[in-house]
Design an enzyme around this catalytic site. Structure first.
Site, PDB file in Angstrom:
ATOM      1  N   LYS A 103      12.303  17.197  -2.539  1.00  0.00           N
ATOM      2  CA  LYS A 103      11.630  18.490  -2.586  1.00  0.00           C
ATOM      3  C   LYS A 103      12.646  19.621  -2.570  1.00  0.00           C
ATOM      4  O   LYS A 103      12.487  20.618  -3.272  1.00  0.00           O
ATOM      5  CB  LYS A 103      10.694  18.622  -1.379  1.00  0.00           C
ATOM      6  CG  LYS A 103       9.324  18.044  -1.661  1.00  0.00           C
ATOM      7  CD  LYS A 103       8.384  18.308  -0.493  1.00  0.00           C
ATOM      8  CE  LYS A 103       7.175  17.380  -0.577  1.00  0.00           C
ATOM      9  NZ  LYS A 103       6.506  17.207   0.697  1.00  0.00           N
TER      10      LYS A 103
ATOM     11  N   PRO B 242       0.811  -1.229   0.000  1.00  0.00           N
ATOM     12  CA  PRO B 242       0.000   0.000   0.000  1.00  0.00           C
ATOM     13  C   PRO B 242       0.839   1.270   0.000  1.00  0.00           C
ATOM     14  O   PRO B 242       1.653   1.467   0.892  1.00  0.00           O
ATOM     15  CB  PRO B 242      -0.779  -0.119   1.315  1.00  0.00           C
ATOM     16  CG  PRO B 242       0.129  -0.907   2.215  1.00  0.00           C
ATOM     17  CD  PRO B 242       0.864  -1.867   1.329  1.00  0.00           C
TER      18      PRO B 242
ATOM     19  N   ASP C  24      -2.085   2.778   2.637  1.00  0.00           N
ATOM     20  CA  ASP C  24      -1.537   2.925   3.976  1.00  0.00           C
ATOM     21  C   ASP C  24      -1.957   4.300   4.482  1.00  0.00           C
ATOM     22  O   ASP C  24      -1.590   5.303   3.874  1.00  0.00           O
ATOM     23  CB  ASP C  24      -0.004   2.818   3.897  1.00  0.00           C
ATOM     24  CG  ASP C  24       0.576   2.120   5.100  1.00  0.00           C
ATOM     25  OD1 ASP C  24      -0.177   1.868   6.056  1.00  0.00           O
ATOM     26  OD2 ASP C  24       1.782   1.824   5.088  1.00  0.00           O
TER      27      ASP C  24
ATOM     28  N   TRP D 265       4.404   0.135  10.070  1.00  0.00           N
ATOM     29  CA  TRP D 265       4.811  -1.047   9.297  1.00  0.00           C
ATOM     30  C   TRP D 265       4.076  -2.288   9.779  1.00  0.00           C
ATOM     31  O   TRP D 265       3.949  -3.255   9.050  1.00  0.00           O
ATOM     32  CB  TRP D 265       6.323  -1.249   9.394  1.00  0.00           C
ATOM     33  CG  TRP D 265       7.045  -0.073   8.823  1.00  0.00           C
ATOM     34  CD1 TRP D 265       7.657   0.926   9.524  1.00  0.00           C
ATOM     35  CD2 TRP D 265       7.171   0.268   7.446  1.00  0.00           C
ATOM     36  NE1 TRP D 265       8.165   1.855   8.656  1.00  0.00           N
ATOM     37  CE2 TRP D 265       7.887   1.478   7.382  1.00  0.00           C
ATOM     38  CE3 TRP D 265       6.758  -0.356   6.268  1.00  0.00           C
ATOM     39  CZ2 TRP D 265       8.195   2.094   6.181  1.00  0.00           C
ATOM     40  CZ3 TRP D 265       7.068   0.258   5.071  1.00  0.00           C
ATOM     41  CH2 TRP D 265       7.784   1.475   5.033  1.00  0.00           C
TER      42      TRP D 265
ATOM     43  N   GLN E  45      12.289  -1.446   0.819  1.00  0.00           N
ATOM     44  CA  GLN E  45      11.322  -2.240   1.586  1.00  0.00           C
ATOM     45  C   GLN E  45      11.918  -3.524   2.163  1.00  0.00           C
ATOM     46  O   GLN E  45      11.222  -4.282   2.818  1.00  0.00           O
ATOM     47  CB  GLN E  45      10.102  -2.570   0.724  1.00  0.00           C
ATOM     48  CG  GLN E  45       9.337  -1.340   0.272  1.00  0.00           C
ATOM     49  CD  GLN E  45       8.815  -0.504   1.429  1.00  0.00           C
ATOM     50  OE1 GLN E  45       8.463  -1.018   2.488  1.00  0.00           O
ATOM     51  NE2 GLN E  45       8.793   0.804   1.253  1.00  0.00           N
TER      52      GLN E  45
ATOM     53  N   LYS F  50      19.232  11.953  -6.182  1.00  0.00           N
ATOM     54  CA  LYS F  50      17.996  11.556  -5.536  1.00  0.00           C
ATOM     55  C   LYS F  50      16.941  12.635  -5.789  1.00  0.00           C
ATOM     56  O   LYS F  50      17.251  13.823  -5.792  1.00  0.00           O
ATOM     57  CB  LYS F  50      18.261  11.432  -4.034  1.00  0.00           C
ATOM     58  CG  LYS F  50      17.175  10.678  -3.320  1.00  0.00           C
ATOM     59  CD  LYS F  50      17.459  10.585  -1.839  1.00  0.00           C
ATOM     60  CE  LYS F  50      16.173  10.073  -1.188  1.00  0.00           C
ATOM     61  NZ  LYS F  50      16.260   9.893   0.213  1.00  0.00           N
TER      62      LYS F  50
ATOM     63  N   TRP G 252       8.306  -3.156   4.305  1.00  0.00           N
ATOM     64  CA  TRP G 252       7.140  -4.030   4.127  1.00  0.00           C
ATOM     65  C   TRP G 252       7.508  -5.503   3.962  1.00  0.00           C
ATOM     66  O   TRP G 252       6.860  -6.379   4.541  1.00  0.00           O
ATOM     67  CB  TRP G 252       6.343  -3.533   2.922  1.00  0.00           C
ATOM     68  CG  TRP G 252       4.979  -4.089   2.823  1.00  0.00           C
ATOM     69  CD1 TRP G 252       4.012  -4.087   3.795  1.00  0.00           C
ATOM     70  CD2 TRP G 252       4.404  -4.745   1.683  1.00  0.00           C
ATOM     71  NE1 TRP G 252       2.878  -4.686   3.314  1.00  0.00           N
ATOM     72  CE2 TRP G 252       3.080  -5.095   2.022  1.00  0.00           C
ATOM     73  CE3 TRP G 252       4.867  -5.045   0.404  1.00  0.00           C
ATOM     74  CZ2 TRP G 252       2.225  -5.730   1.128  1.00  0.00           C
ATOM     75  CZ3 TRP G 252       4.011  -5.681  -0.486  1.00  0.00           C
ATOM     76  CH2 TRP G 252       2.707  -6.028  -0.119  1.00  0.00           C
TER      77      TRP G 252
END
Ligand code: ZN
Ligand code: ZN
Length: 1012
Positions: free
Chosen positions: A618, A59, A98, A545, A576, A615, A580
């Site tokens: 913002k 999710p 999520d 998580w 992940q 990377k 997850w």
């Protein structure tokens, strides 16, 4: 041309240009209007189904705008879904979101403009804050829906799971209940990473997230503790966290190492022997002397004077609680390669320290509150935030002759993955899943999973082997509440596993529709069974998580879970491994008590960066948002580009400039080939039902070129599917790409094009055979492309293949995946063509050396090669002459005597040498001019919108020089045939005819053309 035929040629509805954005809009509407997604879902109950392939959606967190990195993973999921569905499998490709936990809360804090949890509660109150959280996730959800829709992700949004819903929370609680019953869930005191910014503990998994280690500046301090009952003997210690001296409990040495007693001024300092010289240099002490060396072991159990006892009465009290407090102990983990080889231990602030104390039964001294400020147990430090105590400690040590030196160092240090505050390690009372106890099962289960690539597998297993207890309690607001109630009086604990149970045991009447969140759930109190006092809920929510990790159980009903878990294949980002993929695995093993992962295969994708390999963030302003991108960029091109660019596990540098190059070339070539086929096929009234491909194949009507192309197609189907199965999506697509550009467009179509330029009834059957194999080939390629470029594939399917065969399934997604047709494979012909293509490529190299343009016809080619190669290529002589653009060929096994001099150019590769005669006589020159002009006329035809099948009334050429005109004259009739014109006229001056002239050029000179 009859009026009927004129009308026929327009009977397809593919516009002359490939305009992906328009196609995509149209197809989106088609899918929606005809509920194609819903029809795919019905495959679940369809009788032709091959089986179920379980799937659980990883999710996305609804705390931000979907960007291109997210798109990459979603494209991979969609590729697999569309492909496997066409293969006849059912996949519960259902969305999931999520919705709660730290990431969402922090985003909401930012939106509300508050700095921390306390401020949100003070300013907004908990109920309002939770409403704001819900509003925020719904806002982001709308953006995700839009992104999925634009990208063409066929995920079922109606069946989405939401981790904040009561129904989900209750099933998540069932997993916790299992852990509770098995004593795998317990309250305990451990050292956990704590973020002062987010004011919550984190799990050890979260510490290793991508980008959490940052270069920070810290104090680097040397200090010394005096050995008790000596005049002047000190132990030299180093730390980057002076505040931990406040919680100092022991010193540790390496028992096997050699230590030195060093005379420095009037004092004797003890440190590890091998570090004496570098340390003295660093401390700028030149006048020192090693008096003696001793074994580390001999230092054990010596007491030292803890210098801050006067400020911290609790430290004095601790000495009375355990004989080892403020004593030296031996520990293997002490590092003697750096610093002084003597480590000070603060069990309240370090993991190794904590376990060293636990093993000896030494009390854990951790005088911190929820904001990591010292409590009154820290005496005069009470109320000071941990890291703010650094400089106070330095001053106090200085006052007590315990200070040696301080400077600043820059080092890599873990920061919070969300807020980037420097983490501190604190022993806290938290709730832990004792996953350390099931670690062998975890590893065993993980080893059985397929990962497709070695590196991510090693990274994942390596991380799992750490096997630390999982701190699952979070001191936050918006999350799944920890369903444990504790008695105020006798500390008895009670786990409540459902809302129903909670309503039954509640002390007071509560409204049945209350929500399973703070603050409502906190208002429920329970009467203690043991002492009849009041039990209150532990004020924790769960690690986010844990929410998503519960999905294989929580998102399904029991029946569905039995059918779809373990999932056949999952994919998420490489980050992940600590997220997850890990929580899924741990919770599944807790729930089932079996060494079985909830997934059989897991593809960890590489992350996506900007074009310069940075990377996306913002702060750099280089984030590419999916929705913004797809307003002006085609989803098919984007899907193609992101799949083709690199291996799924590699870091991908997303470059807008690149996006439109190769992707556009391939897709527009496929589009135009399809259009070319449809135009000609319609012209000749081709019907696949009348001339099915199987018939052409059986009746042996295929020419070698057809057979070769069809053989390559069978290899393409097989290799492409195999690569998809191995998750080598980029190389799979490269194979398809090569088939379209090289085999079809560059080689095969030019070989058969001329055969289609006639409406001679004599060759009608042959044309039908070509249409039949082109129809089969292009349709197959379109189907193969469907997982990658679903919009274009659907458009071609609707506008060509369903036009020709109205009985086909309603959508391309409902058709079957192509499989190789053994009958269409012809190995000998394939080998013949391989030889031919190699010779052609060598001949081009030879021409290039001799500066002989490819389009100039030349007299002769000589192929010198082993007999086997010559035998292979001889039957294809017509093609050889055409491809090498020469008039005759000779085949020899050795170089003939007469070759030499300037008339020949040659080139060699392996055992093949090709000679081409470079001499051009008038005939060849004339033909060359004719071909050059023919190319220009063809371009003009296209520019003026003539359909390739249309026959021109007349073509006029003016302003050639007299010599060229003479050379060209004998070729005018051949030229008329080549360009599909009734007649070609030459004029010396353009003024000779009153017409609209189009300017062109030939070998640098102006020439004028007119066609009509
Ligand atoms: Zn933080
Ligand atoms: Zn009680």
């Amino acid at each position: 041309m009859t009026p009927q035929k004129q009308a026929d040629k327009n009977q397809h509805n593919l516009p002359p240009n490939y305009t992906p954005l328009e196609i995509e809009k149209e197809i989106r509407e088609f899918w929606e209007k005809n509920q194609i997604r819903e029809k795919l879902e019905q495959l679940q109950t369809s009788p032709i189904i091959k089986g179920n392939l379980g799937y659980v959606e990883g999710p996305p967190t609804l705390n931000g705008i979907p960007h291109i990195g997210h798109a990459r993973g979603r494209i991979m999921k969609d590729i697999r879904y569309r492909w496997k569905t066409m293969e006849g499998y059912y996949i519960p490709f259902w969305a999931g979101w999520d919705c709660q936990g730290l990431p969402v809360e922090l985003e909401v804090e930012k939106l509300l403009g508050v700095r921390n949890k306390r401020e949100s509660i003070e300013k907004y109150g908990m109920e309002r804050f939770i409403e704001e959280c819900k509003k925020a996730i719904m806002r982001y959800h709308a953006m995700w829906l839009e992104a999925d829709n634009r990208l063409g992700i066929a995920i079922n949004q109606d069946k989405a799971y939401w981790t904040y819903k009561d129904s989900y929370i209750e099933r998540e609680w069932q997993i916790l209940k299992t852990a509770w019953d098995q004593k795998l869930l317990e309250e305990g005191q451990y050292v956990v990473p704590y973020c002062p910014g987010c004011q919550t503990s984190l799990s050890s998994a979260e510490v290793g997230y991508e980008g959490s280690y940052k270069e920070v500046e810290d104090p680097s301090m040397y200090f010394k503790f005096k050995i008790t009952a000596t005049q002047n003997e000190y132990l030299l210690v180093w730390t980057t966290m002076p505040f931990t001296v406040i919680t100092d409990t022991m010193l540790a040495v390496q028992p096997k190492a050699e230590y030195a007693r060093v005379k420095v001024g009037d004092e004797i300092w003890i440190m590890v022997r091998q570090r004496v010289e570098p340390l003295m240099a660093e401390l700028e002490i030149t006048n020192y002397q090693i008096i003696e060396t001793i074994q580390g072991k001999s230092l054990e159990s010596k007491a030292y004077d803890y210098p801050l006892k006067d400020m911290i009465p609790k430290q004095a009290e601790l000495e009375t609680k355990h004989p080892l407090v403020h004593h030296i102990i031996g520990e293997e983990f002490v590092d003697i390669e750096t610093a002084t080889g003597i480590v000070h231990l603060s069990p309240g602030n370090g993991e190794d320290d904590f376990w060293a104390a636990q093993r000896r039964g030494i009390p854990i001294y951790a005088p911190y509150d929820d904001e990591a400020k010292f409590t009154k147990d820290a005496g005069q430090f009470a109320g000071v935030f941990a890291r703010d105590a650094d400089m106070i400690v330095v001053e106090e040590l200085r006052n007590r002759n315990s200070f040696v030196k301080i400077k600043k160092i820059k080092h890599e240090y873990p920061t919070c993955w969300r807020s980037h505050h420097k983490l501190i390690w604190i022993a806290r009372k938290e709730y832990f899943l004792r996953t350390d106890k099931i670690n062998s099962k975890v590893i065993e289960a993980a080893e059985r999973v397929k990962y497709f690539y070695e590196e991510p597998k090693n990274r994942f297993i390596g991380f799992l082997k750490e096997g630390k207890p999982w701190c699952i309690s979070r001191e936050r607001i918006w999350g799944t509440p920890l369903p444990i109630w504790t008695c105020e009086n006798c500390r008895e604990k009670r786990f409540v596993a459902s809302k129903k149970e909670l309503l039954e045991v509640a002390q007071e009447e509560i409204p049945a529709d209350f929500e399973l969140h703070k603050p409502w759930v906190d208002r429920v109190t329970i009467k203690c069974n043991k002492c009849s006092s009041t039990m209150r809920r532990e004020d924790f929510v769960l690690d986010t998580w844990h929410n998503s990790g519960a999905s294989p159980h929580a998102r399904f009903t029991d029946d569905e879970e039995a059918k779809y878990v373990p999932a056949a294949w999952l994919t998420e980002g490489i980050d992940q491994t600590r997220g997850w993929a890990n929580s899924l695995l741990l919770e599944r093993i807790i729930l089932t008590d079996r060494a079985e992962a909830p997934y059989k295969a897991f593809l960890f994708q590489g992350l996506t960066q900007d074009a310069k390999g940075r990377k996306m963030s913002k702060s750099l302003g280089n984030v590419v948002q999916t929705n913004e991108l797809l307003v002006k960029t085609s989803a098919d091109l984007c899907r193609f580009y992101m799949t083709r660019k690199c291996s799924p596990v590699d870091f991908m540098s997303f470059d807008m400039q690149e996006l439109n190059r190769r992707s556009y070339q391939v897709l527009s070539t496929l589009y135009h080939l399809s259009r070319f086929f449809m135009e000609n096929a319609t012209f000749d009234g081709f019907k696949p039902s009348k001339y099915p491909f199987e018939l052409a194949l059986k009746a042996d009507k295929l020419q070698p070129a057809d057979t070769w192309m069809l053989s390559v197609l069978q290899d393409t189907i097989e290799d492409y599917t195999t690569k998809l199965e191995r998750c080598e999506f980029n190389t799979a697509l490269a194979i398809l790409d090569d088939f379209v550009i090289e085999t079809l467009s560059r080689l095969y179509v030019p070989m058969i094009r001329k055969e289609l330029w006639t409406d001679d009834p004599e060759t009608f059957e042959r044309r039908q055979t070509i249409y039949s194999s082109l129809h089969y080939t292009l349709k197959t390629v379109t189907l193969l492309f469907n997982p990658i470029t679903p919009f274009l594939s659907e458009a071609l399917y609707q506008k060509i293949y369903r036009q020709l065969e109205p009985d086909l399934p309603e959508s391309i997604n409902l058709t079957a995946w192509p499989t190789p047709n053994i009958a269409a494979c012809n190995k000998p012909i394939k080998e013949q063509f391989e030889a031919l293509l190699k010779i052609v490529s060598i001949s081009f190299a030879a021409r290039q050396q001799g500066k002989l343009k490819r389009r100039w016809p030349l007299a002769k080619v000589i192929v010198v090669a082993p007999q086997k190669t010559l035998d292979a290529v001889k039957p294809l002589e017509a093609l050889l002459l055409e491809q090498t653009n020469v008039k005759s060929a000779e085949y020899l096994t050795t170089v003939p005597e007469y070759i030499g001099g300037e008339n020949w150019v040659s080139n060699q590769e392996d055992d093949i040498t090709v000679f081409i005669s470079g001499k051009r006589d008038d005939k060849l020159l004339g033909e060359g001019i004719m071909r050059d002009l023919a190319r220009r006329v063809q371009a003009l035809r296209k520019e003026l919108g003539f359909v390739p099948t249309e026959v021109l009334e007349s073509v006029h050429i003016a302003e050639l020089d007299a010599e060229s005109m003479e050379l060209l004259n004998p070729y005018l009739e051949e030229m008329a045939g080549l360009i599909r014109a009734r007649k070609v006229y030459l004029h010396l001056r353009s003024s000779e005819v009153e017409t609209r002239w189009f300017e062109s050029e030939l070998d640098g000179k102006k020439v004028f053309l007119n066609i009509h």
